[in-house]
Design an enzyme around this catalytic site. Structure first.
Site, PDB file in Angstrom:
ATOM      1  N   HIS A  32      -1.696   6.672   0.167  1.00 49.14           N
ATOM      2  CA  HIS A  32      -0.671   5.748   0.644  1.00 49.14           C
ATOM      3  C   HIS A  32      -0.007   6.345   1.876  1.00 49.14           C
ATOM      4  CE1 HIS A  32       2.816   3.068   0.699  1.00 49.14           C
ATOM      5  NE2 HIS A  32       2.008   2.236   0.046  1.00 49.14           N
ATOM      6  N   GLU A  66      -3.039  -0.519  -6.126  1.00 49.93           N
ATOM      7  CA  GLU A  66      -4.225  -1.362  -6.199  1.00 49.93           C
ATOM      8  C   GLU A  66      -5.152  -1.006  -7.358  1.00 49.93           C
ATOM      9  OE1 GLU A  66      -3.580  -3.787  -4.525  1.00 49.93           O
ATOM     10  OE2 GLU A  66      -4.215  -3.702  -2.432  1.00 49.93           O
TER      11      GLU A  66
HETATM   12  N1  ACO Z   1     -10.163   8.273  -0.168  1.00 50.22           N
HETATM   13  C1  ACO Z   1     -10.637   9.311   0.514  1.00 50.22           C
HETATM   14  N2  ACO Z   1      -9.983   9.917   1.532  1.00 50.22           N
HETATM   15  C2  ACO Z   1      -8.799   9.410   1.852  1.00 50.22           C
HETATM   16  C3  ACO Z   1      -8.229   8.323   1.178  1.00 50.22           C
HETATM   17  C4  ACO Z   1      -8.950   7.744   0.131  1.00 50.22           C
HETATM   18  N3  ACO Z   1      -8.479   6.707  -0.567  1.00 50.22           N
HETATM   19  N4  ACO Z   1      -7.037   8.039   1.719  1.00 50.22           N
HETATM   20  C5  ACO Z   1      -6.868   8.917   2.721  1.00 50.22           C
HETATM   21  N5  ACO Z   1      -7.919   9.742   2.805  1.00 50.22           N
HETATM   22  C6  ACO Z   1      -8.121  10.836   3.732  1.00 50.22           C
HETATM   23  C7  ACO Z   1      -8.457  10.311   5.118  1.00 50.22           C
HETATM   24  O1  ACO Z   1      -9.836  10.165   5.289  1.00 50.22           O
HETATM   25  C8  ACO Z   1      -7.864  11.366   5.998  1.00 50.22           C
HETATM   26  O2  ACO Z   1      -8.752  12.460   6.062  1.00 50.22           O
HETATM   27  P1  ACO Z   1      -8.952  13.258   7.447  1.00 50.22           P
HETATM   28  O3  ACO Z   1      -7.607  13.831   7.760  1.00 50.22           O
HETATM   29  O4  ACO Z   1      -9.982  14.276   7.098  1.00 50.22           O
HETATM   30  O5  ACO Z   1      -9.390  12.235   8.452  1.00 50.22           O
HETATM   31  C9  ACO Z   1      -6.633  11.841   5.236  1.00 50.22           C
HETATM   32  O6  ACO Z   1      -6.871  11.523   3.873  1.00 50.22           O
HETATM   33  C10 ACO Z   1      -5.373  11.136   5.665  1.00 50.22           C
HETATM   34  O7  ACO Z   1      -5.592   9.762   5.685  1.00 50.22           O
HETATM   35  P2  ACO Z   1      -4.878   8.770   6.649  1.00 50.22           P
HETATM   36  O8  ACO Z   1      -5.881   7.835   7.209  1.00 50.22           O
HETATM   37  O9  ACO Z   1      -3.997   9.490   7.614  1.00 50.22           O
HETATM   38  O10 ACO Z   1      -3.930   8.022   5.689  1.00 50.22           O
HETATM   39  P3  ACO Z   1      -3.133   6.737   6.070  1.00 50.22           P
HETATM   40  O11 ACO Z   1      -1.718   7.009   5.752  1.00 50.22           O
HETATM   41  O12 ACO Z   1      -3.415   6.236   7.417  1.00 50.22           O
HETATM   42  O13 ACO Z   1      -3.799   5.695   5.090  1.00 50.22           O
HETATM   43  C11 ACO Z   1      -4.353   4.370   3.300  1.00 50.22           C
HETATM   44  C12 ACO Z   1      -3.253   5.207   3.940  1.00 50.22           C
HETATM   45  C13 ACO Z   1      -4.868   3.358   4.319  1.00 50.22           C
HETATM   46  C14 ACO Z   1      -3.778   3.610   2.119  1.00 50.22           C
HETATM   47  C15 ACO Z   1      -5.509   5.302   2.837  1.00 50.22           C
HETATM   48  O14 ACO Z   1      -5.016   6.215   1.896  1.00 50.22           O
HETATM   49  C16 ACO Z   1      -6.689   4.525   2.302  1.00 50.22           C
HETATM   50  O15 ACO Z   1      -7.549   4.127   3.082  1.00 50.22           O
HETATM   51  N6  ACO Z   1      -6.749   4.294   0.949  1.00 50.22           N
HETATM   52  C17 ACO Z   1      -7.818   3.513   0.381  1.00 50.22           C
HETATM   53  C18 ACO Z   1      -7.539   2.004   0.538  1.00 50.22           C
HETATM   54  C19 ACO Z   1      -6.441   1.546  -0.368  1.00 50.22           C
HETATM   55  O16 ACO Z   1      -6.318   1.943  -1.513  1.00 50.22           O
HETATM   56  N7  ACO Z   1      -5.594   0.655   0.188  1.00 50.22           N
HETATM   57  C20 ACO Z   1      -4.447   0.101  -0.521  1.00 50.22           C
HETATM   58  C21 ACO Z   1      -3.173   0.793  -0.114  1.00 50.22           C
HETATM   59  S1  ACO Z   1      -1.777   0.232  -1.039  1.00 50.22           S
HETATM   60  C22 ACO Z   1      -1.354  -1.232  -0.278  1.00 50.22           C
HETATM   61  O17 ACO Z   1      -1.446  -1.381   0.906  1.00 50.22           O
HETATM   62  C23 ACO Z   1      -0.848  -2.329  -1.124  1.00 50.22           C
END
Ligand code: ACO
Length: 358
Positions: A241, A300
């Site tokens: 998140h 989710e």
């Molecule tokens: N699975 C694997 N790796 C992840 C995940 C995940 N679910 N979430 C983040 N990471 C990793 C990223 O790849 C990144 O790695 P890196 O630094 O090596 O590139 C690191 O963790 C940081 O991620 P960010 O992209 O900076 O996180 P951000 O805050 O932008 O994204 C998000 C948040 C979009 C929710 C992300 O965690 C994600 O894609 N989750 C999966 C999709 C999801 O569950 N969405 C629903 C969110 S809740 C809602 O909106 C109601």
């Protein structure tokens, strides 16, 4: 420049506070722990207070709004070529773009009427007219399945709608506020928000959560599948998140509703065991691979199990999310219109320079 506007404050709001450090969600001074036991109608009245002239009897008014919205379906034609969320956008766009209380109530009621009608049309079934005397949650299930739901089913959908009703300046709510800041109508704000919600990084994740459970297959297969997915560079849906640095409090609110449904026989304990095995494997692997980044279960993950148990197909989960979140979108759009200015940030030009004339 902050990519993704991370940590940038772009609005003041009285609506909700997402405390990412302590894992708390507060809506208008009430914590999710307490709100989780309220009706959707009461939470809508709480969030919209001061922004929409709400009637004293919200349940009856919302029921009447459902009936008004239902009357627009007959002339909409065949929407089966569209994905459910796109069909929902098409139907919402036909409600008119006024800013009055009547339009606000219709927009609030609409996803709960349109989503079941869209799903029934895809099955070749006629839409079912709303029953204005029921709660929003009970009636949404009734017009989907053709029978009044059990008390547990109604309570579970109500819990979901309340839990997702508002959540700070998330991507869809920000989209709603940007549109409201231009003085476009309320339906335009809701449509912009829904368009932002459908992406898998926001509200489109719970459908793929079920795909993930299917792919893992059995609790014993969970760890191997998770490792393979992460080795392949995939993101695990339902984890991570932007704001929470601890477990998403909404995940627990929904997990207890999932437990209630399991006890009532609406969820196979084997399905829950599979989900718990995938969750454990995901958290273990994410902690090992991203030790500097807290990646916990988000809203989710248990949404997926809950909506599946209530009989919503996975391709419609985003529409059900909109049934609850439309409350926050309307409140934020009205708050923005009342207190905000045109939202117009700057960009830094990094393209080619103008070539000097020779
Ligand atoms: N699975 C694997 N790796 C992840 C995940 C995940 N679910 N979430 C983040 N990471 C990793 C990223 O790849 C990144 O790695 P890196 O630094 O090596 O590139 C690191 O963790 C940081 O991620 P960010 O992209 O900076 O996180 P951000 O805050 O932008 O994204 C998000 C948040 C979009 C929710 C992300 O965690 C994600 O894609 N989750 C999966 C999709 C999801 O569950 N969405 C629903 C969110 S809740 C809602 O909106 C109601």
């Amino acid at each position: 420049m902050k990519s993704g506007l991370e940590d940038v404050v772009a609005a003041e709001t009285v609506l909700s506070d997402v405390d990412g450090t302590n894992g708390r969600l507060i809506m208008r001074g009430v914590s999710l722990d307490d709100l989780a036991h309220s009706s959707f109608e009461d939470v809508a009245a709480l969030l919209l207070d001061g922004f929409v002239a709400m009637p004293h009897d919200v349940q009856t008014a919302l029921g009447a709004a459902r009936q008004a919205v239902f009357a627009t379906i007959a002339s909409a034609g065949d929407l089966t070529a569209l994905a459910p969320v796109d069909a929902l956008r098409a139907l919402l766009a036909r409600l008119g773009d006024s800013d009055d209380a009547e339009t606000a109530l219709r927009l609030l009621a609409a996803p709960g009427v349109f989503t079941p009608a869209i799903l029934r049309q895809r099955q070749g079934l006629a839409p079912i007219a709303p029953d204005a005397s029921l709660s929003q949650a009970a009636d949404a299930l009734r017009v989907l399945h053709g029978e009044v739901p059990s008390a547990e089913q109604e309570a579970a959908l109500n819990r979901y709608l309340v839990t997702v009703a508002d959540h700070g300046l998330n991507a869809s709510t920000f989209a709603a506020r940007v549109v409201a800041s231009t003085q476009a109508g309320l339906a335009s704000s809701v449509l912009a928000a829904l368009s932002a919600l459908k992406g898998p990084l926001h509200g489109g994740a719970p459908g793929p959560v079920l795909d993930m459970l299917d792919a893992a297959g059995t609790p014993a297969g969970a760890d191997g599948w998770v490792r393979q997915a992460l080795d392949g560079g995939d993101r695990l849906m339902g984890f991570g998140h932007r704001v929470y640095r601890v477990r998403d409090p909404r995940a627990d609110a929904l997990k207890s509703a999932v437990a209630m449904l399991t006890k009532a026989g609406a969820i196979d304990p084997a399905r829950l065991a599979l989900a718990e095995a995938v969750e454990t494997a995901a958290l273990t692997q994410l902690r090992a691979r991203k030790p500097d980044r807290v990646l916990e279960t988000n809203v989710e993950f248990y949404t997926a199990l809950l909506l599946e148990a209530l009989g919503f197909p996975r391709e419609a989960f985003t529409c059900v999310f909109a049934m609850g979140r439309v409350t926050g979108w309307i409140a934020h759009a009205r708050e923005q219109a009342a207190t905000g200015r045109l939202i117009r940030p700057m960009s830094v030009y990094v393209g080619p320079k103008v070539k000097d004339a020779a």
